[in-house]
Motif scaffolding. Structure first.
Motif, PDB file in Angstrom:
ATOM      1  N   GLY A  64      28.222  34.138 -44.502  1.00 54.78           N
ATOM      2  CA  GLY A  64      28.545  32.907 -43.790  1.00 54.78           C
ATOM      3  C   GLY A  64      29.515  31.997 -44.510  1.00 54.78           C
ATOM      4  N   LEU A  65      29.890  32.318 -45.734  1.00 56.00           N
ATOM      5  CA  LEU A  65      30.806  31.457 -46.481  1.00 56.00           C
ATOM      6  C   LEU A  65      32.151  31.315 -45.778  1.00 56.00           C
ATOM      7  CD1 LEU A  65      30.073  32.503 -50.160  1.00 56.00           C
ATOM      8  CD2 LEU A  65      29.485  30.348 -49.034  1.00 56.00           C
ATOM      9  N   ASP A  96      27.331  26.944 -52.479  1.00 55.39           N
ATOM     10  CA  ASP A  96      27.037  27.369 -53.841  1.00 55.39           C
ATOM     11  C   ASP A  96      25.757  28.195 -53.882  1.00 55.39           C
ATOM     12  OD1 ASP A  96      27.513  27.311 -56.747  1.00 55.39           O
ATOM     13  OD2 ASP A  96      25.675  26.099 -56.763  1.00 55.39           O
ATOM     14  N   GLU A  97      24.734  27.739 -53.162  1.00 58.20           N
ATOM     15  CA  GLU A  97      23.480  28.495 -53.087  1.00 58.20           C
ATOM     16  C   GLU A  97      23.724  29.874 -52.460  1.00 58.20           C
ATOM     17  OE1 GLU A  97      19.232  28.517 -50.732  1.00 58.20           O
ATOM     18  OE2 GLU A  97      20.216  26.579 -51.042  1.00 58.20           O
ATOM     19  N   THR A  98      24.499  29.891 -51.394  1.00 61.08           N
ATOM     20  CA  THR A  98      24.816  31.157 -50.724  1.00 61.08           C
ATOM     21  C   THR A  98      25.519  32.099 -51.689  1.00 61.08           C
ATOM     22  OG1 THR A  98      24.911  30.131 -48.554  1.00 61.08           O
ATOM     23  CG2 THR A  98      26.113  32.199 -48.824  1.00 61.08           C
ATOM     24  N   GLU A 154      22.956  34.835 -52.239  1.00 59.56           N
ATOM     25  CA  GLU A 154      23.226  35.602 -51.015  1.00 59.56           C
ATOM     26  C   GLU A 154      22.335  35.185 -49.840  1.00 59.56           C
ATOM     27  OE1 GLU A 154      23.316  39.799 -51.871  1.00 59.56           O
ATOM     28  OE2 GLU A 154      25.072  39.574 -53.162  1.00 59.56           O
ATOM     29  N   THR A 155      21.797  33.973 -49.952  1.00 60.57           N
ATOM     30  CA  THR A 155      21.079  33.380 -48.823  1.00 60.57           C
ATOM     31  C   THR A 155      22.113  33.058 -47.754  1.00 60.57           C
ATOM     32  OG1 THR A 155      19.453  32.371 -50.291  1.00 60.57           O
ATOM     33  CG2 THR A 155      19.674  31.402 -48.091  1.00 60.57           C
ATOM     34  N   PRO A 156      21.882  33.429 -46.509  1.00 58.46           N
ATOM     35  CA  PRO A 156      22.875  33.091 -45.475  1.00 58.46           C
ATOM     36  C   PRO A 156      23.163  31.586 -45.454  1.00 58.46           C
ATOM     37  CG  PRO A 156      21.269  34.638 -44.608  1.00 58.46           C
ATOM     38  CD  PRO A 156      20.765  34.204 -45.966  1.00 58.46           C
ATOM     39  N   LEU A 157      24.419  31.252 -45.258  1.00 54.86           N
ATOM     40  CA  LEU A 157      24.837  29.850 -45.258  1.00 54.86           C
ATOM     41  C   LEU A 157      24.025  29.031 -44.264  1.00 54.86           C
ATOM     42  CD1 LEU A 157      26.777  27.689 -46.341  1.00 54.86           C
ATOM     43  CD2 LEU A 157      28.335  28.314 -44.482  1.00 54.86           C
ATOM     44  N   ALA A 158      23.782  29.575 -43.088  1.00 54.66           N
ATOM     45  CA  ALA A 158      23.015  28.836 -42.075  1.00 54.66           C
ATOM     46  C   ALA A 158      21.618  28.482 -42.591  1.00 54.66           C
ATOM     47  CB  ALA A 158      22.922  29.645 -40.786  1.00 54.66           C
ATOM     48  N   GLU A 159      20.989  29.392 -43.333  1.00 56.10           N
ATOM     49  CA  GLU A 159      19.664  29.123 -43.891  1.00 56.10           C
ATOM     50  C   GLU A 159      19.738  28.071 -44.999  1.00 56.10           C
ATOM     51  OE1 GLU A 159      17.449  32.578 -45.100  1.00 56.10           O
ATOM     52  OE2 GLU A 159      17.999  33.656 -43.267  1.00 56.10           O
ATOM     53  N   LEU A 191      29.591  28.215 -33.928  1.00 56.62           N
ATOM     54  CA  LEU A 191      30.389  27.920 -35.118  1.00 56.62           C
ATOM     55  C   LEU A 191      30.369  29.082 -36.102  1.00 56.62           C
ATOM     56  CD1 LEU A 191      31.841  25.240 -35.371  1.00 56.62           C
ATOM     57  CD2 LEU A 191      30.106  24.505 -36.982  1.00 56.62           C
ATOM     58  N   LEU A 192      29.345  29.929 -36.012  1.00 54.63           N
ATOM     59  CA  LEU A 192      29.191  31.059 -36.919  1.00 54.63           C
ATOM     60  C   LEU A 192      29.557  32.387 -36.258  1.00 54.63           C
ATOM     61  CD1 LEU A 192      25.779  29.981 -38.459  1.00 54.63           C
ATOM     62  CD2 LEU A 192      28.056  29.582 -39.394  1.00 54.63           C
TER      63      LEU A 192
END
Length: 94
Positions: free
Chosen positions: A10-11, A40-42, A46-51, A64-65
């Motif tokens: 999602g980045l 940065d967390e993503t 590798e946590t999905p950006l949306a999460e 948007l995604l």
């Protein structure tokens, strides 16, 4: 292409998310810091950006995604590149 976009978790959509937040009235600096922290967390986990955004109280509209957003001008760009290629050939041929 979809595989490459999916690999970013999602980045690839972070700027769209940022602009969407600002368009909705969020303060620009706050929106930037929020998206940057989630990105940065993503990147690290590798946590999905949306999460990562949801954990920060931000719900991202699914449109948007959607990677198909990157393809909306594909036909126009392809035909323009073909035109430019033909023009270039005219100048290069001896």
């Amino acid at each position: 292409m979809a595989r490459n976009i999916d690999a970013t978790h999602g980045l690839a959509f972070s700027s769209e998310v940022f602009l969407g937040l600002v368009a909705e009235g969020a303060e620009r600096e706050r929106a930037y810091r929020l998206v940057q922290a989630a990105a940065d967390e993503t990147w690290r986990t590798e946590t999905p950006l949306a999460e990562a955004l949801a954990a920060r109280g931000v719900t991202v509209p699914t449109e948007l995604l959607d990677p198909r957003r990157f393809l909306t001008n594909r036909n126009h760009l392809k035909s323009r590149l073909e035109e430019l290629g033909k023009e270039l050939q005219q100048h290069v041929e001896v």
